[in-house]
Scaffold this motif. Structure first.
Motif, mmCIF file in Angstrom:
data_model
loop_
_atom_site.group_PDB
_atom_site.id
_atom_site.type_symbol
_atom_site.label_atom_id
_atom_site.label_comp_id
_atom_site.label_asym_id
_atom_site.label_seq_id
_atom_site.Cartn_x
_atom_site.Cartn_y
_atom_site.Cartn_z
ATOM 1 N N PHE A 182 0.853 -1.525 0.420
ATOM 2 C CA PHE A 182 -0.134 -0.190 -0.214
ATOM 3 C C PHE A 182 0.774 1.613 0.324
ATOM 4 C CE2 PHE A 182 -2.617 3.324 1.774
ATOM 5 C CZ PHE A 182 -4.035 2.637 0.623
ATOM 6 N N ASP A 183 1.801 0.933 0.077
ATOM 7 C CA ASP A 183 3.207 2.298 0.135
ATOM 8 C C ASP A 183 2.881 2.581 -1.265
ATOM 9 O OD1 ASP A 183 5.067 2.049 3.205
ATOM 10 O OD2 ASP A 183 4.574 0.481 2.810
ATOM 11 N N TYR A 184 2.893 2.221 -2.629
ATOM 12 C CA TYR A 184 3.118 2.356 -3.745
ATOM 13 C C TYR A 184 2.032 3.668 -3.862
ATOM 14 C CZ TYR A 184 3.681 1.889 -8.728
ATOM 15 O OH TYR A 184 4.098 2.683 -9.908
ATOM 16 N N ALA A 185 0.635 3.809 -2.752
ATOM 17 C CA ALA A 185 -0.343 4.334 -3.282
ATOM 18 C C ALA A 185 0.446 5.782 -3.230
ATOM 19 C CB ALA A 185 -1.534 4.229 -1.994
ATOM 20 N N ARG A 186 1.433 5.960 -2.609
ATOM 21 C CA ARG A 186 2.321 7.676 -3.138
ATOM 22 C C ARG A 186 2.440 7.942 -4.330
ATOM 23 N NH1 ARG A 186 7.268 7.509 -0.836
ATOM 24 N NH2 ARG A 186 8.389 5.342 -1.376
ATOM 25 N N VAL A 187 2.819 7.122 -5.770
ATOM 26 C CA VAL A 187 2.957 7.163 -6.475
ATOM 27 C C VAL A 187 1.358 6.349 -7.358
ATOM 28 C CG1 VAL A 187 3.501 5.544 -8.548
ATOM 29 C CG2 VAL A 187 4.975 5.419 -6.677
ATOM 30 N N LEU A 188 0.644 5.756 -6.997
ATOM 31 C CA LEU A 188 -0.641 5.070 -7.502
ATOM 32 C C LEU A 188 -1.366 6.511 -7.641
ATOM 33 C CD1 LEU A 188 -1.249 3.134 -9.466
ATOM 34 C CD2 LEU A 188 -2.703 1.959 -7.098
ATOM 35 N N PHE A 189 -1.315 7.433 -6.326
ATOM 36 C CA PHE A 189 -2.728 8.821 -6.083
ATOM 37 C C PHE A 189 -1.870 9.535 -6.547
ATOM 38 C CE2 PHE A 189 -5.012 4.513 -3.983
ATOM 39 C CZ PHE A 189 -5.393 4.082 -5.390
ATOM 40 N N ALA A 190 -0.425 9.960 -6.463
ATOM 41 C CA ALA A 190 0.299 11.559 -6.421
ATOM 42 C C ALA A 190 -0.267 12.005 -7.217
ATOM 43 C CB ALA A 190 0.966 11.074 -7.766
ATOM 44 N N LYS A 191 -1.038 13.368 -6.372
ATOM 45 C CA LYS A 191 -1.753 14.187 -6.194
ATOM 46 C C LYS A 191 -2.910 14.574 -7.154
ATOM 47 C CE LYS A 191 2.306 17.327 -7.500
ATOM 48 N NZ LYS A 191 2.856 18.073 -8.194
ATOM 49 N N ASP A 192 -3.646 13.078 -6.361
ATOM 50 C CA ASP A 192 -5.221 12.876 -7.118
ATOM 51 C C ASP A 192 -5.877 12.379 -5.473
ATOM 52 O OD1 ASP A 192 -7.300 11.243 -8.442
ATOM 53 O OD2 ASP A 192 -6.337 9.483 -8.844
ATOM 54 N N GLU A 193 -6.313 12.932 -5.628
ATOM 55 C CA GLU A 193 -7.261 13.335 -4.308
ATOM 56 C C GLU A 193 -8.311 12.222 -4.036
ATOM 57 O OE1 GLU A 193 -9.860 16.377 -1.289
ATOM 58 O OE2 GLU A 193 -8.403 17.496 -2.778
ATOM 59 N N GLN A 194 -9.201 12.066 -5.389
ATOM 60 C CA GLN A 194 -9.894 11.224 -5.985
ATOM 61 C C GLN A 194 -9.319 9.447 -5.617
ATOM 62 O OE1 GLN A 194 -13.090 12.493 -7.481
ATOM 63 N NE2 GLN A 194 -13.822 10.340 -6.320
ATOM 64 N N GLY A 195 -8.289 8.905 -5.527
ATOM 65 C CA GLY A 195 -8.525 8.164 -5.381
ATOM 66 C C GLY A 195 -8.211 7.924 -4.279
ATOM 67 N N PHE A 196 -7.938 8.027 -3.289
ATOM 68 C CA PHE A 196 -8.371 8.352 -1.614
ATOM 69 C C PHE A 196 -9.150 8.423 -1.217
ATOM 70 C CE2 PHE A 196 -3.806 8.929 -1.396
ATOM 71 C CZ PHE A 196 -3.121 7.896 -0.920
ATOM 72 N N GLU A 197 -9.987 9.335 -1.859
ATOM 73 C CA GLU A 197 -11.540 9.521 -1.532
ATOM 74 C C GLU A 197 -12.827 8.536 -2.015
ATOM 75 O OE1 GLU A 197 -14.882 11.941 -0.028
ATOM 76 O OE2 GLU A 197 -12.553 11.568 0.303
#
Length: 525
Positions: A167-182
């Motif tokens: 899940f650390d890779y989420a910082r790459v997968l959702f970089a500046k992508d607020e919609q991803g986490f939301e």
């Protein structure tokens, strides 16, 4: 053939209970972690079918056993989960090129596991498939399309448990992508989906690294996986009963001192020790420890790299070696949560005083590794490079503003200092001393250099240094430490500087050089 050559052949009954120490372990080969299992099972398995489940962020350093723990819990309670229609779905974030591909795969993987569980009849499966978003319009209708699908899954009485590995890779997968986490948060809160994340950082830390804000962390319960406790260690040493080795009290103490309770290090040492025992009756543990040292160092390199990336390495150095200059109890608590440090049992309070608790690393091998790392800091050349780069920067930037009068402007602002530098320069020139410079700026001290940049001429240098919340105060704190360290280093008294201060000074110099390099690259395009 081996026996003919005078060599002992490996016995057919050869068994090494530690041979799988590099792999994810479940079932009868899983070791310890009873308390961890009770906690996780209590959140995932114990609740009744109509009761809510918790999202769990399983956090821990590299190879501490996060995946093994979760897989073993799910395998142990496989029947209970099936009866309660809870379907585990494993997803590795690193397998996806972008966030949309990740969310699309959530649906594909969910359908596959639901089919495998055979909860639904053909008509119900076809109804779910009808809600599967069309690939051509997936992005256009996202995230409403996936919410409709997972709502239909929930209506079918199925509870999905997504285990999100790496899940650390989420910082790459959702970089500046607020919609991803939301979107992940909404699926959990609105569509009955639950998550178990496996990562080396907390969910909050990962979100902050993407600069997308922090909304997901609040729906997670954290569980840190740390080195083995005493109960786990008893099981570990019990495995030696299956081998020819007789573990003495002295050997046990040597193993614990070297490995602490770290399962990966314990497994590595156990594997080597048992393998050697089939060649000699009672192998010398000192030789085994020497044999695995390089592998241990490689592992520690990985741990340190993560700490460097997260800018936590200074905290670790200060806690272990002191002095504790700018760390807080929060920093100490975080290092303890990961199991990287522990209280020093040998530290005693002085009579009539209250002594703050002292800490040591989780193992002597990691402590020795950190000590070597601190001594290896190459401050002498790095400080020299920093001084030269800053002097060049001052001349270059002041010339842009004051043209040929840049030095005269400096003399007006620092009349006494530059008169002293002029006198020293004149004497050097008269005597023909080696290293005499025509540039008066070369005679300035490091403290003066920092004062020029971060005080008297800050408006000129602000565009180079002030970004990403790094203001003048931020840089002055670093400048003060570098200037303080400079004299003992240049006079070869580096042995009197603690490992922590040496390391921080190196890091601060590199930070300054990087800021200048980035600015130069932008302006020269």
């Amino acid at each position: 053939m081996l026996e003919e050559e005078g060599k002992a052949s490996m016995p057919l009954e050869f068994k090494n209970p530690f041979s799988g120490f590099t792999q994810i372990v479940t079932g009868p080969h899983f070791l310890g972690r009873r308390q961890d299992m009770i906690k996780i099972a209590g959140m995932l398995v114990s609740p009744e079918e109509d009761e809510p489940l918790s999202n769990i962020a399983v956090v821990g350093i590299h190879r501490i056993g996060k995946s093994s723990l979760v897989k073993h819990v799910l395998k142990t309670y496989e029947v209970d989960l099936f009866v309660k229609r809870r379907v585990p779905v494993w997803i590795n974030l690193k397998n996806h090129r972008n966030s949309l591909a990740f969310f699309s795969h959530l649906i594909d993987a969910a359908l596959k596991e639901i089919n495998k569980a055979q909860y639904l009849d053909t008509a119900s499966i076809e109804r779910l498939i009808a809600y599967q978003p069309d690939a051509a319009s997936f992005e256009l209708l996202f995230p409403g399309n996936i919410k409709k699908f997972f709502t239909e899954v929930e209506n079918a009485g199925i509870h999905l448990l997504f285990i999100l590995e790496e899940f650390d890779y989420a910082r790459v997968l959702f970089a500046k992508d607020e919609q991803g986490f939301e979107s992940l948060r909404q699926l959990s809160q609105e569509c009955g989906v639950n998550y178990i994340t496996l990562s080396r950082r907390t969910v909050k830390h990962i979100e902050l690294q993407t600069m997308a804000g922090s909304t997901l962390d609040s729906i997670f319960a954290k569980h840190y996986v740390t080195p083995f406790n005493d109960e786990d260690l008893q099981q570990y040493f019990g495995l030696f009963a299956q081998t020819p080795i007789q573990i003495t009290s002295k050997m046990k103490q040597q193993i614990l001192s070297y490995c602490g309770g770290h399962p990966y290090l314990l497994g590595m040492l156990g594997c080597e020790l048992v393998a050697a025992s089939y060649q000699e009756q009672q192998p010398a543990i000192e030789q085994i420890l020497d044999r695995i040292q390089t592998s241990c160092d490689h592992y520690f390199d990985n741990v340190i790299q993560r700490l460097r990336e997260d800018q936590n390495i200074n905290s670790l150095f200060q806690v272990i070696f002191g002095p504790k200059i700018d760390i807080t109890q929060k920093d100490i608590n975080e290092l303890r949560s990961y199991g990287l440090i522990k209280e020093n049992a040998a530290q005693k309070s002085l009579l009539g005083t209250k002594l703050a608790p002292a800490y040591i690393c989780f193992s002597e091998s990691f402590q020795a590794y950190l000590d070597d790392l601190g001594r290896e800091v190459k401050l002498f050349p790095l400080l020299g490079e920093t001084e030269l780069t800053l002097r060049t920067l001052i001349k270059k930037e002041l010339q842009k503003v004051y043209k040929d009068l840049w030095l005269e402007d400096l003399k007006k602002r620092y009349p006494k200092d530059f008169q002293t530098y002029t006198n020293i320069q004149a004497k050097d020139q008269d005597k023909g001393k080696a290293g005499t410079s025509d540039n008066l700026l070369d005679y300035t001290y490091l403290g003066m250099i920092f004062d020029i940049i971060f005080e008297k001429y800050w408006p000129i240098f602000r565009p180079i240094f002030q970004k990403d919340l790094k203001n003048k105060t931020y840089w002055k704190q670093r400048a003060d430490l570098i200037a303080e360290v400079r004299n003992p280093v240049m006079h070869i008294r580096i042995q009197n500087i603690t490992a922590d201060v040496r390391y921080r000074c190196e890091e601060y110099c590199q930070e300054i050089l990087q800021a200048i390099e980035e600015h130069t690259a932008l302006t020269e395009k």
